[in-house]
Structures are given as structure tokens and as C-alpha cells.
Design an enzyme around this catalytic site. Structure first.
Site, PDB file in Angstrom:
ATOM      1  N   ARG A 224      51.944  26.935  32.772  1.00 19.86           N
ATOM      2  CA  ARG A 224      50.922  27.262  33.668  1.00 19.86           C
ATOM      3  C   ARG A 224      51.211  26.300  34.863  1.00 19.86           C
ATOM      4  O   ARG A 224      51.663  25.548  34.930  1.00 19.86           O
ATOM      5  CB  ARG A 224      49.489  26.496  33.101  1.00 19.86           C
ATOM      6  N   HIS A 272      54.669  36.176  36.803  1.00 22.45           N
ATOM      7  CA  HIS A 272      54.311  35.785  35.546  1.00 22.45           C
ATOM      8  C   HIS A 272      54.677  36.843  34.176  1.00 22.45           C
ATOM      9  O   HIS A 272      53.872  37.614  33.722  1.00 22.45           O
ATOM     10  CB  HIS A 272      52.728  35.741  35.479  1.00 22.45           C
TER      11      HIS A 272
END
Length: 309
Positions: A224, A272
Site C-alpha cells: 500500500r 497497481h
């Protein structure tokens, strides 16, 4: 009839989840959620739409459509007593291993240096590093982190891992809070972040902790974005303290066009994609757990909200 609602922002993903779960649970009615739909017994979602929970008086569990759950736990309408179940691997570990290995192999074979030499128009041979010269540190030894650590160890890399509580992973020098984060970071030539985002890990990698890494270390963040303080990372790169960073996750996604990560010569960016959810594989896990819950049996992957994962 058992009803399962799919709450995913992407139409294609909703359709794939519906098709996969319908095939695995033919006794259930699986549908993409829409306002006014009949209440569901279970839901699978990334971040349920506004109004979803208000119409779910009989919801028994919410299954995350991804490995992380921090976004779900921040949902303002998430019922306090609703069980949340995270995905465990579901085809993501193999992808994560490939991504991280690719980045480490690039460093081992000096790819960033050769790219710089190419830009400078210089023909110069550099010595490749041996695998045992690149100690890889994996921060976070959950399902995905442990798989990545084991994969590197099996290939002959020196590997160290860090987890909050003591763990044993074959071929990995394991650290925890008892042995200390600083002792762990001081030996990481490459640091791979694979921990969940929790109150304890948010902004953990600030200027002080990044300085614990060896000079010339490389950071790979596939967890993250908020684990790392952006300004501290940029300062470490600007000063040459860190050689570079591969970033697949960011505080804000998509990454704003004005962010310095886009143009910094020491940063590699991917959107991502290090390990994406594969609905056809993930659905098997969700279907198995729904079946177990219907039998009154316990399931793994149940999120402890006070812990954050």
C-alpha cells in the site's frame, strides 16, 4: 434461495464474479448489485456503493474482492458486527513472486545502470551481482509475503523477513518486534513491502526508518502506498542514499500527473498490477467459505478489525 450480491465498480469484473460463483454455487442466485435489489445473504465487493448496506438486513458476511481490506474497513456504512473475509492468495502469490523477482533480477544484472549508460551514450561493461550478494528483505510475512520470501530463498538469494509476531519460514532469516525493525532493515539490499495497511504500518517508512537501510538499497512497494512517506522517499532518492524504488501502489490512485514520482529518474512505476484478482480462481475460495459458513463451520481469512487485517 441463497442470494449473493457482487458489488464491484468494474462491469467486467462483476460479470466474471457472477459467472464464476454461479457455476460453483448453482443453488444460489448471484447478481451484480443495483439499488432496490432484494437483500443478499453474502456479498463480494471491492468498495460497496453508497446505499448498499442500508438495504442488507440479513447480510451474513462480506468477502473482499482483493487481498487488502483497509479500504473496506474505512467504509463509512460498514456495519460494526458484519464479518469481513479477505482473500488468501487466490492466484495472487504467483503473480507477486514474478513481479518481485523481475525487479530483483533487473538489479542483479545492473539494468538501471545500463539504462543510464544508454542515455549517456556510453559503452561500458559492468559486473553483474551474484544472488548471494543481494540480500532481499520482505516486510510482511502473511500469505503473499511468505510465498515471495520462500521463492527467493529457493533460488539461492539470502532472504530476511519481518513480521509483527514471531514466524518461521524455511530458508528465511525471520525478524519480529523482539529482534527489531532496525536490525532487519540494516541488512536489506532490496526491501520488498508486503504488509497490510494498518494504524501501525501507516507512514512507517519515514526518513528515520529509510535511513536504516544500507546505502544504495532499492525499495519495492507492492503493498500500500501509505506505508511510505512520499517526501521522505524522494529525499532519500535525491540524496543518493537509496539507489531507486519500484512503486506499484500509491497514496492516491491513479497517481496524479503532477507527482514527482512520474519524472524522478530513480523511480519505476506500474499501475497497481503486481498481483491482480483473478475472479475465476478467487471465486473457488469464496464459494468454499460460503459453503462452510452455511454448515456452521469456521473459515480462515476472517478480518480482525482491531488489528486491521
Amino acid at each position: 434461495m441463497l442470494r449473493i450480491a457482487i458489488t464491484h465498480p468494474e462491469a467486467e469484473a462483476r460479470e466474471r464474479w457472477c459467472a464464476a460463483l454461479s457455476a460453483l454455487l448453482p443453488q444460489a442466485r448471484v447478481e451484480g448489485w443495483r439499488p432496490g435489489a432484494e437483500p443478499a445473504d453474502y456479498a463480494v465487493g471491492w468498495y460497496p456503493e453508497s446505499g448498499f448496506f442500508a438495504g442488507q438486513p440479513r447480510l451474513r458476511a462480506l468477502f473482499s474482492a482483493g487481498a487488502g481490506v483497509d479500504h473496506l474497513l474505512r467504509h463509512p456504512d460498514l456495519p460494526a458486527a458484519l464479518p469481513v473475509v479477505r482473500l488468501e492468495d487466490a492466484g495472487m502469490a504467483e503473480q507477486m513472486v514474478e513481479y518481485c523477482l523481475h525487479e530483483v533480477l533487473r538489479l542483479q544484472r545492473r539494468a538501471p545502470d545500463y539504462e543510464r549508460l544508454q542515455r549517456e551514450g556510453r559503452w561500458q561493461e559492468l559486473r553483474s551481482l551474484r544472488r548471494d550478494e543481494l540480500e532481499v528483505g520482505v516486510f510482511g510475512l502473511g500469505v503473499l509475503g511468505a510465498q515471495v520470501a520462500r521463492a527467493f530463498a529457493a533460488l539461492g538469494y539470502r532472504v530476511r523477513g519481518y513480521s509483527r509476531s514471531p514466524k518461521a519460514v524455511e530458508g528465511v532469516n525471520c525478524f519480529d518486534e523482539g529482534r527489531g525493525l532496525q536490525a532487519f532493515l540494516e541488512g536489506c539490499r532490496v526491501l520488498v513491502l508486503l504488509a497490510p495497511l494498518t494504524p501501525g504500518t501507516r507512514d512507517l517508512f519515514d526518513a528515520r526508518r529509510l535511513a536504516w537501510l544500507p546505502e544504495g538499497a532499492w525499495l519495492v512497494n507492492v503493498a500500500r502506498g501509505a506505508l511510505v512517506v512520499d517526501e521522505a522517499l524522494l529525499a532519500a532518492l535525491d540524496s543518493g542514499r537509496l539507489a531507486g524504488a519500484t512503486l506499484d501502489v500509491f497514496r492516491e490512485e491513479p497517481l496524479p500527473a503532477s507527482h514527482r514520482f512520474w519524472t524522478h529518474p530513480g523511480v519505476r512505476i506500474t499501475p497497481h498490477v503486481s498481483a491482480v484478482t483473478l475472479p475465476e480462481i478467487s471465486a473457488r475460495q469464496v464459494a468454499s467459505k460460503i459453503t462452510a459458513l452455511e454448515r456452521g463451520e469456521p473459515v480462515s481469512g476472517l478480518v480482525l478489525r482491531e488489528r486491521g487485517y
